[in-house]
Design a protein around this motif. Structure first.
Motif, short mmCIF file in Angstrom:
data_model
loop_
_atom_site.label_atom_id
_atom_site.label_comp_id
_atom_site.label_asym_id
_atom_site.label_seq_id
_atom_site.Cartn_x
_atom_site.Cartn_y
_atom_site.Cartn_z
N LEU A 128 0.85 -1.17 0.08
CA LEU A 128 0.04 0.03 -0.01
C LEU A 128 0.83 1.25 0.00
CD1 LEU A 128 -3.09 -0.62 2.44
CD2 LEU A 128 -2.94 -0.68 -0.25
N ILE A 131 1.51 1.69 -3.32
CA ILE A 131 0.65 2.24 -4.47
C ILE A 131 0.36 3.74 -3.91
CG2 ILE A 131 -1.89 2.04 -4.49
CD1 ILE A 131 -1.68 -1.06 -4.36
N THR A 165 -7.51 -3.96 -2.04
CA THR A 165 -7.22 -2.62 -3.16
C THR A 165 -8.58 -2.63 -3.92
OG1 THR A 165 -6.21 -4.27 -4.81
CG2 THR A 165 -4.67 -3.20 -3.35
N SER A 177 -4.11 -0.33 -8.84
CA SER A 177 -4.75 -1.37 -7.89
C SER A 177 -4.25 -2.71 -8.58
CB SER A 177 -6.01 -1.30 -7.66
OG SER A 177 -6.94 -1.50 -8.87
#
Length: 249
Positions: A128, A131, A165, A177
């Protein structure tokens, strides 16, 4: 050795960010983007924590001492290998999102550049954070994810990383994602998963609009991964988080 490497990296990240903020009177040139990515990661982590509570998924606060929502269980039906709890705790530090921004900028990546990403589900915190960094910089991450996780990763079969996600994207909280997945584990087909849980998981994933990578053997697996990445030409970087254990029959 991996645990200590992660400790050193976490310390280095903290020092870099401290210098970026204090910097003897000067901020790091990418400080604003680093801070934005960090703050996004904090929001994502809180959202995952809340959703786990909503889904009545137990969060063991003795394991997840920071209440990140990103620490899994010791053993579940999709646990692949051993894992170090301290390393998993460290990997939930949102400062890693800022670190990824710093490193990506150092590599000269710019908005709309393509980045190939392969990630297991063993370090959902690092996943994460990456991302968050990709979204902050406006990069196009082509993400392939394997569902299996080592101990204390995203190994709760009721809410796997791919679903995390997918959930965050449905709330417009992230742009990048997971877009292709494998089961992970032995042979990248979950041969060491609990069979009943694996069957339930496979059925549930049919309701998610994310394709599964089907393959005949290891070579076919690799070739199809390359072909999928190849749909998005001119990549500027390849990033791997976690590992996939291939067992050749």
């Amino acid at each position: 050795m991996k645990k200590y490497s992660l400790y050193l990296l976490a310390i280095s990240v903290g020092i870099c960010l401290l210098l970026g903020e204090v910097g003897f009177g000067k901020k790091h040139e990418n400080f604003n983007e680093m801070l934005e990515a960090k703050n996004l990661m904090i929001k994502l982590s809180r959202e995952i924590y809340s959703e786990k509570v909503n889904r009545a998924i137990n969060i063991d606060k003795k394991l997840d001492i920071l209440e990140s929502g990103l620490i899994g269980e010791e053993f579940t039906g999709i646990t692949t290998t051993l894992g170090d709890l301290d390393s998993k705790r460290l990997s939930t530090n949102p400062e890693f999102a800022a670190y990824f921004v710093k490193e990506l900028k150092n590599k000269g990546l710019k908005k709309d550049d393509v980045v190939y990403v392969n990630m297991s589900s063993s370090f959902p915190g690092l996943n994460l954070s990456l991302i968050s960094a990709l979204d902050t910089l406006g990069l196009r991450g082509v993400i392939i994810n394997s569902i299996g996780s080592s101990m204390y990763g995203a190994n709760n079969e009721k809410f796997i990383f791919l679903e995390m996600t997918n959930f965050l994207k449905s709330k417009d909280m992230i742009k990048n994602s997971v877009e292709l997945y494998t089961l992970g584990g032995d042979a990248d087909e979950g041969l060491n998963f609990d069979e009943d849980i694996k069957g339930q998981l496979v059925e549930r994933l049919k309701n998610i609009d994310i394709p599964k990578l089907d393959f005949k053997n290891l070579n076919d697996n690799i070739e199809k991964r390359i072909a999928y990445y190849g749909k998005y030409p001119d990549p500027k970087y390849f990033i791997n988080i976690g590992g996939i254990w291939f067992l050749q029959n």
